[in-house]
Design a protein around this motif. Structure first.
Motif, PDB file in Angstrom:
ATOM      1  N   GLY A  91       0.520   2.306  13.919  1.00  0.00           N
ATOM      2  CA  GLY A  91       1.379   1.724  12.892  1.00  0.00           C
ATOM      3  C   GLY A  91       0.938   2.063  11.469  1.00  0.00           C
ATOM      4  O   GLY A  91       1.159   1.291  10.548  1.00  0.00           O
ATOM      5  N   ILE A  92       0.333   3.227  11.300  1.00  0.00           N
ATOM      6  CA  ILE A  92      -0.148   3.661   9.982  1.00  0.00           C
ATOM      7  C   ILE A  92       0.887   4.596   9.372  1.00  0.00           C
ATOM      8  O   ILE A  92       1.283   5.580   9.994  1.00  0.00           O
ATOM      9  N   GLU A  93       1.315   4.260   8.157  1.00  0.00           N
ATOM     10  CA  GLU A  93       2.275   5.117   7.459  1.00  0.00           C
ATOM     11  C   GLU A  93       1.505   6.141   6.648  1.00  0.00           C
ATOM     12  O   GLU A  93       0.785   5.802   5.714  1.00  0.00           O
ATOM     13  N   VAL A  94       1.630   7.392   7.033  1.00  0.00           N
ATOM     14  CA  VAL A  94       0.864   8.450   6.387  1.00  0.00           C
ATOM     15  C   VAL A  94       1.648   9.758   6.453  1.00  0.00           C
ATOM     16  O   VAL A  94       2.413   9.972   7.397  1.00  0.00           O
ATOM     17  N   GLU A  95       1.488  10.576   5.454  1.00  0.00           N
ATOM     18  CA  GLU A  95       2.084  11.922   5.466  1.00  0.00           C
ATOM     19  C   GLU A  95       0.946  12.900   5.679  1.00  0.00           C
ATOM     20  O   GLU A  95      -0.062  12.868   4.960  1.00  0.00           O
ATOM     21  N   ILE A  96       1.068  13.749   6.688  1.00  0.00           N
ATOM     22  CA  ILE A  96       0.021  14.716   7.007  1.00  0.00           C
ATOM     23  C   ILE A  96       0.661  16.098   7.044  1.00  0.00           C
ATOM     24  O   ILE A  96       1.705  16.278   7.661  1.00  0.00           O
ATOM     25  N   PHE A  97       0.028  17.055   6.366  1.00  0.00           N
ATOM     26  CA  PHE A  97       0.560  18.416   6.416  1.00  0.00           C
ATOM     27  C   PHE A  97      -0.576  19.423   6.449  1.00  0.00           C
ATOM     28  O   PHE A  97      -1.706  19.123   6.067  1.00  0.00           O
ATOM     29  N   ALA A  98      -0.251  20.610   6.946  1.00  0.00           N
ATOM     30  CA  ALA A  98      -1.231  21.694   7.048  1.00  0.00           C
ATOM     31  C   ALA A  98      -0.851  22.811   6.101  1.00  0.00           C
ATOM     32  O   ALA A  98       0.332  23.067   5.863  1.00  0.00           O
ATOM     33  N   MET A 141       0.839  -1.191   0.000  1.00  0.00           N
ATOM     34  CA  MET A 141       0.000   0.000   0.000  1.00  0.00           C
ATOM     35  C   MET A 141       0.877   1.246   0.000  1.00  0.00           C
ATOM     36  O   MET A 141       1.826   1.340   0.764  1.00  0.00           O
ATOM     37  N   ASN A 142       0.565   2.178  -0.872  1.00  0.00           N
ATOM     38  CA  ASN A 142       1.314   3.433  -0.915  1.00  0.00           C
ATOM     39  C   ASN A 142       1.007   4.271   0.317  1.00  0.00           C
ATOM     40  O   ASN A 142      -0.093   4.197   0.861  1.00  0.00           O
ATOM     41  N   LYS A 143       1.999   5.069   0.701  1.00  0.00           N
ATOM     42  CA  LYS A 143       1.784   5.972   1.819  1.00  0.00           C
ATOM     43  C   LYS A 143       0.717   6.985   1.424  1.00  0.00           C
ATOM     44  O   LYS A 143       0.781   7.581   0.359  1.00  0.00           O
ATOM     45  N   LYS A 144      -0.276   7.159   2.271  1.00  0.00           N
ATOM     46  CA  LYS A 144      -1.360   8.106   2.012  1.00  0.00           C
ATOM     47  C   LYS A 144      -0.934   9.503   2.443  1.00  0.00           C
ATOM     48  O   LYS A 144      -0.178   9.661   3.403  1.00  0.00           O
ATOM     49  N   VAL A 145      -1.437  10.496   1.716  1.00  0.00           N
ATOM     50  CA  VAL A 145      -1.108  11.890   2.008  1.00  0.00           C
ATOM     51  C   VAL A 145      -2.400  12.623   2.366  1.00  0.00           C
ATOM     52  O   VAL A 145      -3.362  12.619   1.597  1.00  0.00           O
ATOM     53  N   ILE A 146      -2.405  13.235   3.548  1.00  0.00           N
ATOM     54  CA  ILE A 146      -3.573  13.963   4.039  1.00  0.00           C
ATOM     55  C   ILE A 146      -3.204  15.437   4.170  1.00  0.00           C
ATOM     56  O   ILE A 146      -2.217  15.782   4.817  1.00  0.00           O
ATOM     57  N   MET A 147      -4.010  16.284   3.545  1.00  0.00           N
ATOM     58  CA  MET A 147      -3.793  17.729   3.636  1.00  0.00           C
ATOM     59  C   MET A 147      -4.885  18.337   4.506  1.00  0.00           C
ATOM     60  O   MET A 147      -6.062  18.110   4.272  1.00  0.00           O
ATOM     61  N   LEU A 148      -4.467  19.075   5.518  1.00  0.00           N
ATOM     62  CA  LEU A 148      -5.411  19.836   6.334  1.00  0.00           C
ATOM     63  C   LEU A 148      -5.314  21.283   5.887  1.00  0.00           C
ATOM     64  O   LEU A 148      -4.219  21.801   5.690  1.00  0.00           O
ATOM     65  N   LEU A 162      -7.970  11.527  11.788  1.00  0.00           N
ATOM     66  CA  LEU A 162      -7.162  10.586  11.010  1.00  0.00           C
ATOM     67  C   LEU A 162      -8.044   9.453  10.490  1.00  0.00           C
ATOM     68  O   LEU A 162      -8.005   9.120   9.302  1.00  0.00           O
ATOM     69  N   LYS A 163      -8.843   8.879  11.379  1.00  0.00           N
ATOM     70  CA  LYS A 163      -9.722   7.770  11.004  1.00  0.00           C
ATOM     71  C   LYS A 163     -10.667   8.198   9.880  1.00  0.00           C
ATOM     72  O   LYS A 163     -10.835   7.476   8.893  1.00  0.00           O
ATOM     73  N   ARG A 164     -11.266   9.370  10.001  1.00  0.00           N
ATOM     74  CA  ARG A 164     -12.199   9.847   8.980  1.00  0.00           C
ATOM     75  C   ARG A 164     -11.473  10.092   7.665  1.00  0.00           C
ATOM     76  O   ARG A 164     -11.983   9.763   6.593  1.00  0.00           O
ATOM     77  N   SER A 165     -10.285  10.648   7.717  1.00  0.00           N
ATOM     78  CA  SER A 165      -9.495  10.901   6.510  1.00  0.00           C
ATOM     79  C   SER A 165      -9.222   9.598   5.767  1.00  0.00           C
ATOM     80  O   SER A 165      -9.385   9.519   4.545  1.00  0.00           O
ATOM     81  N   LEU A 166      -8.814   8.578   6.504  1.00  0.00           N
ATOM     82  CA  LEU A 166      -8.507   7.283   5.898  1.00  0.00           C
ATOM     83  C   LEU A 166      -9.766   6.615   5.337  1.00  0.00           C
ATOM     84  O   LEU A 166      -9.710   5.957   4.305  1.00  0.00           O
ATOM     85  N   GLU A 167     -10.913   6.813   6.005  1.00  0.00           N
ATOM     86  CA  GLU A 167     -12.183   6.294   5.482  1.00  0.00           C
ATOM     87  C   GLU A 167     -12.508   6.926   4.133  1.00  0.00           C
ATOM     88  O   GLU A 167     -12.938   6.247   3.206  1.00  0.00           O
ATOM     89  N   LEU A 168     -12.323   8.242   4.034  1.00  0.00           N
ATOM     90  CA  LEU A 168     -12.603   8.947   2.779  1.00  0.00           C
ATOM     91  C   LEU A 168     -11.705   8.446   1.652  1.00  0.00           C
ATOM     92  O   LEU A 168     -12.158   8.259   0.524  1.00  0.00           O
ATOM     93  N   ILE A 169     -10.429   8.222   1.967  1.00  0.00           N
ATOM     94  CA  ILE A 169      -9.480   7.707   0.959  1.00  0.00           C
ATOM     95  C   ILE A 169      -9.908   6.316   0.519  1.00  0.00           C
ATOM     96  O   ILE A 169      -9.945   6.001  -0.661  1.00  0.00           O
ATOM     97  N   SER A 170     -10.283   5.480   1.490  1.00  0.00           N
ATOM     98  CA  SER A 170     -10.707   4.118   1.201  1.00  0.00           C
ATOM     99  C   SER A 170     -11.991   4.105   0.363  1.00  0.00           C
ATOM    100  O   SER A 170     -12.106   3.346  -0.603  1.00  0.00           O
ATOM    101  N   ASP A 171     -12.945   4.959   0.713  1.00  0.00           N
ATOM    102  CA  ASP A 171     -14.202   5.052  -0.046  1.00  0.00           C
ATOM    103  C   ASP A 171     -13.929   5.463  -1.480  1.00  0.00           C
ATOM    104  O   ASP A 171     -14.534   4.944  -2.414  1.00  0.00           O
ATOM    105  N   GLU A 172     -13.009   6.383  -1.669  1.00  0.00           N
ATOM    106  CA  GLU A 172     -12.661   6.873  -3.006  1.00  0.00           C
ATOM    107  C   GLU A 172     -12.021   5.752  -3.835  1.00  0.00           C
ATOM    108  O   GLU A 172     -12.291   5.612  -5.020  1.00  0.00           O
TER     109      GLU A 172
END
Length: 107
Positions: free
Chosen positions: A31-38, A1-8, A94-104
């Motif tokens: 243990g979730i690999e994710v990049e998060i930035f604001a 799985m590619n590292k997910k990127v979340i933008m706030l 974080l959980k909601r962000s990952l749900e949205l990515i998964s739904d997409e």
């Protein structure tokens, strides 16, 4: 799985910075690999083109930009819940962000 990127995104990128820290702590704990930035609303288009986020989470103070962002960008966009934002609930955002990515991904 590619590292997910979340933008706030918030008005100036400052208030979401604390939330980024809380979300990163939750991701590390789980243990979730994710990049998060604001970022600030004024820089959103540039940051999307440079960092290619999988999801954009919008601060409640700029919720009026949600429709514009949904039309402009090809990834999921959602306003962060007022309560989660106010309490800086990084785990829940974080959980909601990952749900949205998964739904997409399942579309």
């Amino acid at each position: 799985m590619n590292k997910k990127v979340i933008m706030l995104c918030c008005a100036g990128g400052m208030s979401t910075s604390l939330l980024v820290t809380k979300m990163q702590k939750a991701a590390t704990k789980d243990g979730i690999e994710v990049e998060i930035f604001a970022t600030g609303a004024a820089s959103a288009e540039y940051d999307v083109s440079q960092r290619h986020p999988d999801v954009i989470m919008v601060g409640p103070q700029i919720r009026f930009l949600e429709k514009e962002f949904k039309e402009k960008f090809s990834m999921p966009v959602e306003v962060i819940g007022m309560h989660d934002y106010g309490t800086m609930n990084g785990e829940k955002v974080l959980k909601r962000s990952l749900e949205l990515i998964s739904d997409e991904a399942t579309k």
